[in-house]
Design a protein around this motif. Structure first.
Motif, PDB file in Angstrom:
ATOM      1  N   LEU A  56      29.585  37.144  -1.404  1.00 24.60           N
ATOM      2  CA  LEU A  56      29.246  38.049  -2.511  1.00 24.60           C
ATOM      3  C   LEU A  56      27.921  38.751  -2.264  1.00 24.60           C
ATOM      4  CD1 LEU A  56      30.325  35.844  -5.537  1.00 24.60           C
ATOM      5  CD2 LEU A  56      31.399  37.964  -4.770  1.00 24.60           C
ATOM      6  N   GLU A  57      26.981  38.056  -1.665  1.00 13.42           N
ATOM      7  CA  GLU A  57      25.684  38.662  -1.353  1.00 13.42           C
ATOM      8  C   GLU A  57      25.838  39.752  -0.296  1.00 13.42           C
ATOM      9  OE1 GLU A  57      21.154  37.038  -0.863  1.00 13.42           O
ATOM     10  OE2 GLU A  57      22.779  35.809  -0.097  1.00 13.42           O
ATOM     11  N   ARG A  58      26.650  39.503   0.726  1.00 14.74           N
ATOM     12  CA  ARG A  58      26.892  40.515   1.773  1.00 14.74           C
ATOM     13  C   ARG A  58      27.532  41.771   1.194  1.00 14.74           C
ATOM     14  NH1 ARG A  58      28.602  36.090   4.652  1.00 14.74           N
ATOM     15  NH2 ARG A  58      30.783  36.618   4.277  1.00 14.74           N
ATOM     16  N   ARG A  59      28.444  41.601   0.204  1.00 13.71           N
ATOM     17  CA  ARG A  59      29.111  42.750  -0.419  1.00 13.71           C
ATOM     18  C   ARG A  59      28.204  43.500  -1.376  1.00 13.71           C
ATOM     19  NH1 ARG A  59      34.312  40.515  -3.088  1.00 13.71           N
ATOM     20  NH2 ARG A  59      34.092  42.490  -4.141  1.00 13.71           N
ATOM     21  N   GLY A  60      27.063  42.912  -1.733  1.00 18.47           N
ATOM     22  CA  GLY A  60      26.151  43.561  -2.676  1.00 18.47           C
ATOM     23  C   GLY A  60      26.492  43.264  -4.122  1.00 18.47           C
ATOM     24  N   THR A  61      27.435  42.351  -4.361  1.00 18.40           N
ATOM     25  CA  THR A  61      27.835  41.987  -5.711  1.00 18.40           C
ATOM     26  C   THR A  61      26.844  41.031  -6.341  1.00 18.40           C
ATOM     27  OG1 THR A  61      30.126  42.234  -5.041  1.00 18.40           O
ATOM     28  CG2 THR A  61      29.745  41.029  -7.065  1.00 18.40           C
ATOM     29  N   LEU A  62      26.158  40.264  -5.512  1.00 17.71           N
ATOM     30  CA  LEU A  62      25.263  39.220  -5.982  1.00 17.71           C
ATOM     31  C   LEU A  62      23.899  39.375  -5.330  1.00 17.71           C
ATOM     32  CD1 LEU A  62      24.950  36.335  -7.341  1.00 17.71           C
ATOM     33  CD2 LEU A  62      25.539  35.445  -5.090  1.00 17.71           C
ATOM     34  N   VAL A  63      22.865  39.191  -6.122  1.00 16.34           N
ATOM     35  CA  VAL A  63      21.507  39.135  -5.589  1.00 16.34           C
ATOM     36  C   VAL A  63      20.944  37.792  -6.005  1.00 16.34           C
ATOM     37  CG1 VAL A  63      19.210  40.150  -5.646  1.00 16.34           C
ATOM     38  CG2 VAL A  63      21.214  41.630  -5.785  1.00 16.34           C
ATOM     39  N   ARG A  64      20.640  36.976  -5.027  1.00 10.26           N
ATOM     40  CA  ARG A  64      20.141  35.636  -5.323  1.00 10.26           C
ATOM     41  C   ARG A  64      18.681  35.680  -5.761  1.00 10.26           C
ATOM     42  NH1 ARG A  64      22.695  31.193  -1.295  1.00 10.26           N
ATOM     43  NH2 ARG A  64      24.754  32.103  -1.146  1.00 10.26           N
ATOM     44  N   SER A  65      18.348  34.791  -6.650  1.00 12.11           N
ATOM     45  CA  SER A  65      16.984  34.674  -7.139  1.00 12.11           C
ATOM     46  C   SER A  65      16.160  33.846  -6.159  1.00 12.11           C
ATOM     47  CB  SER A  65      16.984  33.997  -8.509  1.00 12.11           C
ATOM     48  OG  SER A  65      15.674  33.687  -8.888  1.00 12.11           O
ATOM     49  N   ASN A  66      14.899  34.177  -6.026  1.00 12.92           N
ATOM     50  CA  ASN A  66      13.995  33.401  -5.181  1.00 12.92           C
ATOM     51  C   ASN A  66      13.331  32.277  -5.956  1.00 12.92           C
ATOM     52  OD1 ASN A  66      14.537  34.992  -2.952  1.00 12.92           O
ATOM     53  ND2 ASN A  66      12.908  36.432  -3.437  1.00 12.92           N
ATOM     54  N   ALA A  67      13.535  32.248  -7.273  1.00  9.93           N
ATOM     55  CA  ALA A  67      12.916  31.230  -8.110  1.00  9.93           C
ATOM     56  C   ALA A  67      13.541  29.865  -7.831  1.00  9.93           C
ATOM     57  CB  ALA A  67      13.095  31.584  -9.581  1.00  9.93           C
ATOM     58  N   ALA A  68      12.729  28.835  -7.991  1.00 12.42           N
ATOM     59  CA  ALA A  68      13.224  27.472  -7.796  1.00 12.42           C
ATOM     60  C   ALA A  68      14.255  27.157  -8.879  1.00 12.42           C
ATOM     61  CB  ALA A  68      12.073  26.485  -7.867  1.00 12.42           C
ATOM     62  N   ARG A  69      15.279  26.440  -8.503  1.00 13.32           N
ATOM     63  CA  ARG A  69      16.328  26.091  -9.457  1.00 13.32           C
ATOM     64  C   ARG A  69      15.858  24.962 -10.356  1.00 13.32           C
ATOM     65  NH1 ARG A  69      21.704  26.336  -5.674  1.00 13.32           N
ATOM     66  NH2 ARG A  69      21.527  28.544  -5.214  1.00 13.32           N
ATOM     67  N   GLN A  70      16.104  25.134 -11.636  1.00 16.82           N
ATOM     68  CA  GLN A  70      15.750  24.126 -12.622  1.00 16.82           C
ATOM     69  C   GLN A  70      16.986  23.292 -12.929  1.00 16.82           C
ATOM     70  OE1 GLN A  70      12.608  23.782 -13.700  1.00 16.82           O
ATOM     71  NE2 GLN A  70      12.041  25.462 -12.361  1.00 16.82           N
ATOM     72  N   PRO A  71      16.806  22.020 -13.266  1.00 15.60           N
ATOM     73  CA  PRO A  71      17.970  21.204 -13.632  1.00 15.60           C
ATOM     74  C   PRO A  71      18.596  21.733 -14.919  1.00 15.60           C
ATOM     75  CG  PRO A  71      15.928  20.000 -13.984  1.00 15.60           C
ATOM     76  CD  PRO A  71      15.567  21.280 -13.300  1.00 15.60           C
ATOM     77  N   LEU A  72      19.908  21.591 -15.024  1.00 21.39           N
ATOM     78  CA  LEU A  72      20.618  22.045 -16.220  1.00 21.39           C
ATOM     79  C   LEU A  72      20.300  21.133 -17.391  1.00 21.39           C
ATOM     80  CD1 LEU A  72      24.106  22.838 -14.680  1.00 21.39           C
ATOM     81  CD2 LEU A  72      22.292  24.444 -15.252  1.00 21.39           C
ATOM     82  N   GLN A  73      20.218  21.742 -18.579  1.00 17.88           N
ATOM     83  CA  GLN A  73      19.955  20.978 -19.787  1.00 17.88           C
ATOM     84  C   GLN A  73      21.081  21.225 -20.773  1.00 17.88           C
ATOM     85  OE1 GLN A  73      16.132  22.110 -21.233  1.00 17.88           O
ATOM     86  NE2 GLN A  73      15.047  21.389 -19.430  1.00 17.88           N
ATOM     87  N   ALA A  74      21.335  20.244 -21.614  1.00 19.00           N
ATOM     88  CA  ALA A  74      22.397  20.361 -22.609  1.00 19.00           C
ATOM     89  C   ALA A  74      22.056  21.464 -23.605  1.00 19.00           C
ATOM     90  CB  ALA A  74      22.581  19.042 -23.336  1.00 19.00           C
ATOM     91  N   VAL A  75      23.061  22.234 -23.996  1.00 14.99           N
ATOM     92  CA  VAL A  75      22.868  23.314 -24.949  1.00 14.99           C
ATOM     93  C   VAL A  75      22.955  22.776 -26.373  1.00 14.99           C
ATOM     94  CG1 VAL A  75      23.785  25.500 -25.787  1.00 14.99           C
ATOM     95  CG2 VAL A  75      23.772  25.012 -23.346  1.00 14.99           C
ATOM     96  N   ALA A  76      23.918  21.885 -26.623  1.00 20.09           N
ATOM     97  CA  ALA A  76      24.088  21.323 -27.971  1.00 20.09           C
ATOM     98  C   ALA A  76      22.959  20.350 -28.250  1.00 20.09           C
ATOM     99  CB  ALA A  76      25.431  20.624 -28.082  1.00 20.09           C
ATOM    100  N   ARG A  77      22.290  20.563 -29.366  1.00 20.34           N
ATOM    101  CA  ARG A  77      21.159  19.708 -29.704  1.00 20.34           C
ATOM    102  C   ARG A  77      21.543  18.629 -30.707  1.00 20.34           C
ATOM    103  NH1 ARG A  77      17.735  24.896 -29.613  1.00 20.34           N
ATOM    104  NH2 ARG A  77      17.101  24.879 -27.445  1.00 20.34           N
ATOM    105  N   ARG A  78      22.636  18.868 -31.437  1.00 19.15           N
ATOM    106  CA  ARG A  78      23.064  17.886 -32.435  1.00 19.15           C
ATOM    107  C   ARG A  78      24.280  17.141 -31.912  1.00 19.15           C
ATOM    108  NH1 ARG A  78      23.590  21.526 -37.684  1.00 19.15           N
ATOM    109  NH2 ARG A  78      25.702  20.987 -37.145  1.00 19.15           N
ATOM    110  N   ALA A  79      24.311  15.872 -32.150  1.00 18.78           N
ATOM    111  CA  ALA A  79      25.459  15.068 -31.730  1.00 18.78           C
ATOM    112  C   ALA A  79      26.703  15.507 -32.497  1.00 18.78           C
ATOM    113  CB  ALA A  79      25.183  13.594 -31.986  1.00 18.78           C
ATOM    114  N   GLY A  80      27.842  15.454 -31.853  1.00 16.16           N
ATOM    115  CA  GLY A  80      29.097  15.781 -32.513  1.00 16.16           C
ATOM    116  C   GLY A  80      29.437  17.252 -32.518  1.00 16.16           C
ATOM    117  N   ALA A  81      28.740  18.084 -31.767  1.00 13.80           N
ATOM    118  CA  ALA A  81      29.009  19.523 -31.759  1.00 13.80           C
ATOM    119  C   ALA A  81      30.418  19.827 -31.268  1.00 13.80           C
ATOM    120  CB  ALA A  81      27.978  20.255 -30.909  1.00 13.80           C
ATOM    121  N   LEU A  82      30.877  19.091 -30.286  1.00 12.79           N
ATOM    122  CA  LEU A  82      32.215  19.328 -29.753  1.00 12.79           C
ATOM    123  C   LEU A  82      33.281  18.999 -30.793  1.00 12.79           C
ATOM    124  CD1 LEU A  82      34.089  20.101 -27.476  1.00 12.79           C
ATOM    125  CD2 LEU A  82      33.940  17.756 -26.629  1.00 12.79           C
TER     126      LEU A  82
END
Length: 91
Positions: A56-82
């Motif tokens: 995808l980067e070679r095709r020009g569809t994607l430009v990768r970020s140079n920023a360090a990757r952060q660990p993913l965090q849960a979006v739901a803050r309240r239990a039972g959201a699902l």
């Protein structure tokens, strides 16, 4: 050398265009002198996510970020959201 055909020529010479594409060439189709389509060989599907991102980067569809990757965090803050979401969806 770029291979270009008008829409009329492309329709009349479709078999020839496919032969050229099978040989690895890319063909551009013009409508009133402006490029509107590109016929090219299909690239083999990459095996890993990194290979896919590289493609995808070679095709020009994607430009990768140079920023360090952060660990993913849960979006739901309240239990039972699902459960609440599924209950609202089934109403």
């Amino acid at each position: 050398m770029s291979l270009t055909y008008s829409t009329y020529e492309a329709k009349a010479r479709f078999s020839e265009i496919l032969r050229q594409v099978r040989e690895g060439k890319t063909v551009t189709v013009l409508y009133r002198g402006e490029p509107v389509a590109e016929v090219r060989p299909i690239e083999p599907k990459p095996e890993t996510i990194e290979e896919r991102l590289d493609a995808l980067e070679r095709r020009g569809t994607l430009v990768r970020s140079n920023a360090a990757r952060q660990p993913l965090q849960a979006v739901a803050r309240r239990a039972g959201a699902l459960e609440r979401f599924l209950a609202e969806r089934n109403e």
